[in-house]
Design a protein around this motif. Structure first.
Motif, PDB file in Angstrom:
ATOM      1  N   ALA A  55      -5.135   4.160 -11.237  1.00 17.65           N
ATOM      2  CA  ALA A  55      -4.573   3.186 -10.969  1.00 17.65           C
ATOM      3  C   ALA A  55      -4.488   2.278 -12.125  1.00 17.65           C
ATOM      4  O   ALA A  55      -2.782   1.284 -12.416  1.00 17.65           O
ATOM      5  N   PRO A  56      -5.086   1.250 -12.851  1.00 14.99           N
ATOM      6  CA  PRO A  56      -5.410   0.820 -13.932  1.00 14.99           C
ATOM      7  C   PRO A  56      -3.193   1.335 -15.066  1.00 14.99           C
ATOM      8  O   PRO A  56      -3.597   0.575 -16.010  1.00 14.99           O
ATOM      9  N   ARG A  57      -3.723   2.567 -14.942  1.00 17.60           N
ATOM     10  CA  ARG A  57      -2.698   3.446 -15.971  1.00 17.60           C
ATOM     11  C   ARG A  57      -1.867   3.621 -15.017  1.00 17.60           C
ATOM     12  O   ARG A  57      -0.759   3.748 -16.615  1.00 17.60           O
ATOM     13  N   ILE A  58      -1.392   3.916 -13.713  1.00 18.06           N
ATOM     14  CA  ILE A  58       0.443   4.697 -13.460  1.00 18.06           C
ATOM     15  C   ILE A  58       0.450   3.680 -12.548  1.00 18.06           C
ATOM     16  O   ILE A  58       1.208   4.315 -11.473  1.00 18.06           O
ATOM     17  N   GLY A  59      -0.749   3.164 -12.081  1.00 17.80           N
ATOM     18  CA  GLY A  59      -0.926   1.769 -10.759  1.00 17.80           C
ATOM     19  C   GLY A  59      -0.596   2.768  -9.336  1.00 17.80           C
ATOM     20  O   GLY A  59      -1.380   3.947  -9.726  1.00 17.80           O
ATOM     21  N   VAL A  60      -1.334   1.657  -8.678  1.00 14.75           N
ATOM     22  CA  VAL A  60      -1.558   2.115  -6.998  1.00 14.75           C
ATOM     23  C   VAL A  60      -1.611   3.769  -6.814  1.00 14.75           C
ATOM     24  O   VAL A  60      -1.176   3.748  -6.675  1.00 14.75           O
TER      25      VAL A  60
END
Length: 350
Positions: A55-60
């Motif tokens: 999630a921190p890289r591509i979004g939840v």
């Protein structure tokens, strides 16, 4: 999750057994519904871990979509969720206690869920065929044996027909235990190539504790199948349920150790690095574990003393039954047995 599988499968199986061959049982529908919901919820946690990682890289939302549509663990969880919802609706609409066909359908749904869990196991990721088959058979055998034991020990309203129950349950338990041992050894071959060296990491420590818990489990199995059968022949007033409950609690501890295995990386994947050495091992050996360290065992006076204590506590488990002590006393002896056996092994490392 293992407890949910066992409770649901045990409920379906025992509803098929004639009342003359088991005690009277109060099957709680709310418990069955909670168990089905538990399978869907608890099996989601591995998916959640990957979501939190990505999630921190591509979004939840993108992480959720990617995992559920492309990752094997995600697709398996979607299948698990769908089958769980269908089973939940089925249990609410149809009474499995009155019609045997409903129990058979429920068992089929549970087996589908077990297949889904087996597909995403550590062993299956290493060997898609034999790893999947071994893990699926392992979970099925455990769920049958443990499920019947848990339902009969915690939800029976009396102990009538207990001898008739033991006549068929004892061979079933032996067969399931044998299947569990065989498939367990196969699974170990996939994920733990060097058993003693694996004790350096959390996965190996959990596996060791799980195996040590099997010792009191076997003692309880002997007590509940042989000694209790003799006592019931001598006195029909004797209530064997507390002893069955103690055996089920040991199994719950084994489930807890197994749950740790599901959350840790096997040594075959992670290896032994300074940052993943087990805290337990590190505590006992004061940070002396090294990356290239190999675990070898040699008996010494301290470890021999702990072995003697472990044997003593094993004898006291049986003696507590023969002397008609409360069942909780034998459970305390079983915990001390495992603790002493653990330290005897850990302190034998050279």
């Amino acid at each position: 999750m293992y407890l949910c599988f066992s409770f649901i499968l045990g409920s379906f199986l025992l509803s098929l057994v004639p009342k003359t061959h088991r005690p009277n049982i109060n099957f709680p529908q709310k418990g069955l519904i909670a168990g089905i919901a538990g399978i869907a919820i608890f099996s989601f946690f591995p998916v959640l871990e990957i979501i939190l990682y990505l999630a921190p890289r591509i979004g939840v939302l993108e992480a959720l979509q990617s995992i559920l549509l492309t990752f094997e663990v995600g697709k398996a969880w979607v299948f698990t969720l769908i089958i769980s919802i269908i089973l939940l609706i089925f249990v609410c609409l149809f009474d499995y206690q009155q019609k045997a066909i409903n129990s058979y359908i429920g068992i089929l749904f549970i087996l589908l869920l077990i297949l889904s869990i087996g597909w995403t196991s550590h062993a299956s990721s290493i060997d898609h065929v034999w790893g999947f088959i071994s893990d699926t058979l392992h979970l099925t055998a455990v769920s049958v044996w443990v499920g019947i034991l848990i339902v009969i020990s915690w939800f029976s309203t009396n102990h009538v027909n207990w001898l008739n129950f033991l006549k068929w349950f004892t061979p079933v338990a032996i067969a399931c235990f044998g299947s569990t041992i065989i498939t367990g050894l196969i699974l170990m071959n996939f994920v733990v190539p060097e058993y003693t060296n694996s004790w350096l990491v959390p996965y190996g420590q959990a596996l060791l504790i799980k195996h040590l818990l099997i010792i009191p489990l076997l003692l309880y199995a002997v007590i509940n199948s042989i000694f209790i059968k003799k006592r019931l022949h001598d006195s029909t007033d004797f209530n064997p349920r507390p002893w069955a409950k103690m055996e089920s609690i040991i199994i719950l501890l084994i489930f807890s150790a197994t749950a740790v295995l599901g959350q840790e990386s096997p040594p075959k994947e992670s290896g032994v690095l300074p940052d993943n050495v087990s805290n337990l091992f590190d505590f006992i050996y004061n940070g002396q574990a090294q990356q290239e360290m190999t675990v070898q065992l040699a008996l010494n006076p301290t470890s021999a003393s702990f072995i003697a204590l472990a044997i003593l506590f094993a004898m006291l488990m049986v003696i507590s039954f023969l002397k008609k002590a409360p069942a909780i006393m034998s459970f305390l002896m079983s915990v001390l047995l495992v603790v002493c056996a653990y330290f005897s092994l850990m302190l034998s490392i050279v």
